[in-house]
Design a protein around this motif. Structure first.
Motif, PDB file in Angstrom:
ATOM      1  N   LYS A  49       0.835  -1.216   0.000  1.00 45.01           N
ATOM      2  CA  LYS A  49       0.000   0.000   0.000  1.00 45.01           C
ATOM      3  C   LYS A  49       0.864   1.258   0.000  1.00 45.01           C
ATOM      4  O   LYS A  49       0.529   2.248  -0.643  1.00 45.01           O
ATOM      5  N   LEU A  50       1.992   1.213   0.720  1.00 51.11           N
ATOM      6  CA  LEU A  50       2.872   2.378   0.824  1.00 51.11           C
ATOM      7  C   LEU A  50       3.650   2.638  -0.467  1.00 51.11           C
ATOM      8  O   LEU A  50       3.785   3.775  -0.892  1.00 51.11           O
ATOM      9  N   PHE A  51       4.172   1.595  -1.091  1.00 53.06           N
ATOM     10  CA  PHE A  51       5.024   1.752  -2.271  1.00 53.06           C
ATOM     11  C   PHE A  51       4.175   2.102  -3.489  1.00 53.06           C
ATOM     12  O   PHE A  51       3.236   1.377  -3.828  1.00 53.06           O
ATOM     13  N   ASP A  52       4.525   3.191  -4.158  1.00 50.21           N
ATOM     14  CA  ASP A  52       3.858   3.548  -5.402  1.00 50.21           C
ATOM     15  C   ASP A  52       4.173   2.502  -6.466  1.00 50.21           C
ATOM     16  O   ASP A  52       5.220   1.864  -6.430  1.00 50.21           O
ATOM     17  N   GLU A  53       3.265   2.326  -7.418  1.00 49.01           N
ATOM     18  CA  GLU A  53       3.468   1.343  -8.489  1.00 49.01           C
ATOM     19  C   GLU A  53       4.745   1.619  -9.284  1.00 49.01           C
ATOM     20  O   GLU A  53       5.343   0.701  -9.827  1.00 49.01           O
ATOM     21  N   GLN A  54       5.163   2.885  -9.361  1.00 44.98           N
ATOM     22  CA  GLN A  54       6.355   3.249 -10.131  1.00 44.98           C
ATOM     23  C   GLN A  54       7.605   3.390  -9.257  1.00 44.98           C
ATOM     24  O   GLN A  54       8.646   3.825  -9.730  1.00 44.98           O
ATOM     25  N   ALA A  55       7.503   3.008  -7.981  1.00 48.02           N
ATOM     26  CA  ALA A  55       8.614   3.189  -7.041  1.00 48.02           C
ATOM     27  C   ALA A  55       9.856   2.427  -7.497  1.00 48.02           C
ATOM     28  O   ALA A  55       9.772   1.367  -8.106  1.00 48.02           O
ATOM     29  N   MET A  56      11.012   3.007  -7.158  1.00 48.79           N
ATOM     30  CA  MET A  56      12.303   2.381  -7.455  1.00 48.79           C
ATOM     31  C   MET A  56      13.078   2.206  -6.153  1.00 48.79           C
ATOM     32  O   MET A  56      13.035   3.062  -5.271  1.00 48.79           O
ATOM     33  N   PHE A  57      13.821   1.098  -6.087  1.00 44.57           N
ATOM     34  CA  PHE A  57      14.588   0.737  -4.908  1.00 44.57           C
ATOM     35  C   PHE A  57      16.033   0.514  -5.331  1.00 44.57           C
ATOM     36  O   PHE A  57      16.300  -0.269  -6.250  1.00 44.57           O
ATOM     37  N   VAL A  58      16.948   1.215  -4.678  1.00 45.10           N
ATOM     38  CA  VAL A  58      18.364   1.131  -5.026  1.00 45.10           C
ATOM     39  C   VAL A  58      19.112   0.549  -3.837  1.00 45.10           C
ATOM     40  O   VAL A  58      19.082   1.098  -2.736  1.00 45.10           O
ATOM     41  N   HIS A  59      19.765  -0.585  -4.084  1.00 43.59           N
ATOM     42  CA  HIS A  59      20.517  -1.304  -3.060  1.00 43.59           C
ATOM     43  C   HIS A  59      21.971  -1.399  -3.498  1.00 43.59           C
ATOM     44  O   HIS A  59      22.320  -1.016  -4.613  1.00 43.59           O
ATOM     45  N   MET A  60      22.801  -1.969  -2.648  1.00 40.83           N
ATOM     46  CA  MET A  60      24.215  -2.168  -3.003  1.00 40.83           C
ATOM     47  C   MET A  60      24.331  -3.126  -4.187  1.00 40.83           C
ATOM     48  O   MET A  60      25.236  -3.007  -4.987  1.00 40.83           O
ATOM     49  N   TRP A  64      15.637  -2.015  -8.641  1.00 42.83           N
ATOM     50  CA  TRP A  64      14.463  -2.654  -9.199  1.00 42.83           C
ATOM     51  C   TRP A  64      13.215  -1.915  -8.751  1.00 42.83           C
ATOM     52  O   TRP A  64      13.280  -0.996  -7.939  1.00 42.83           O
ATOM     53  N   GLY A  65      12.078  -2.369  -9.235  1.00 43.00           N
ATOM     54  CA  GLY A  65      10.800  -1.731  -8.946  1.00 43.00           C
ATOM     55  C   GLY A  65      10.055  -2.368  -7.789  1.00 43.00           C
ATOM     56  O   GLY A  65      10.560  -3.259  -7.091  1.00 43.00           O
ATOM     57  N   LYS A  66       8.839  -1.909  -7.613  1.00 41.47           N
ATOM     58  CA  LYS A  66       8.000  -2.307  -6.484  1.00 41.47           C
ATOM     59  C   LYS A  66       7.757  -3.816  -6.441  1.00 41.47           C
ATOM     60  O   LYS A  66       7.913  -4.439  -5.387  1.00 41.47           O
TER      61      LYS A  66
END
Length: 146
Positions: A49-60, A64-66
């Motif tokens: 519910k919190l993450f937008d459908e277009q959200a991006m996540f950057v890790h070490m 990637w996306g939601k």
């Protein structure tokens, strides 16, 4: 009389604006804190519910996306066990967007390895249909700090 009225009106507008920004800042800080707990609890319903459908996540290890982030959390491939939050910076509010920086030490299980790393985390929230949605979550490893 006119000058006094305009002075009062100006004071009122600035006071209301400052109050509104403080209210938004507090709301985002609380949402961010809750998000860390939801990640630790693997509560993918609340995160979805919190993450937008277009959200991006950057890790070490990549970005990637939601959908992928939710899969990773749900499967336990990355288990965000505990985020020790050392510092939460004042949110930057730009219209309906809020940028929040957190300095944390993250205890996580990645695959089968338990790891602890110091990060500066950038969170971007956008107000969509009167709800705050996470648009981005980025982890930047801090060198030489724990």
């Amino acid at each position: 009389m006119k000058k006094t009225f305009f002075s009062f009106l100006t004071f009122f507008i600035f006071s209301f604006s400052a109050f509104a920004q403080n209210s938004v800042a507090d709301e985002i800080k609380t949402l961010s804190k809750n998000k860390w707990q939801w990640m630790a609890d693997k509560d993918v319903d609340k995160l979805d519910k919190l993450f937008d459908e277009q959200a991006m996540f950057v890790h070490m290890g990549g970005s990637w996306g939601k959908t992928r982030e939710i899969e990773i959390i749900k499967s336990g491939f990355i288990h965000y066990k505990k985020a020790d939050i050392h510092e939460v910076f004042s949110p930057i509010i730009i219209d309906n967007t809020v940028i929040l920086l957190n300095r944390i030490t993250l205890l996580a299980v990645v695959g089968t390895n338990e790891v602890s790393n110091p990060f500066m985390v950038t969170e971007v929230y956008v107000k969509v249909n009167n709800e705050w949605k996470m648009g981005s979550l980025s982890f930047s490893k801090l060198m030489g700090l724990n």
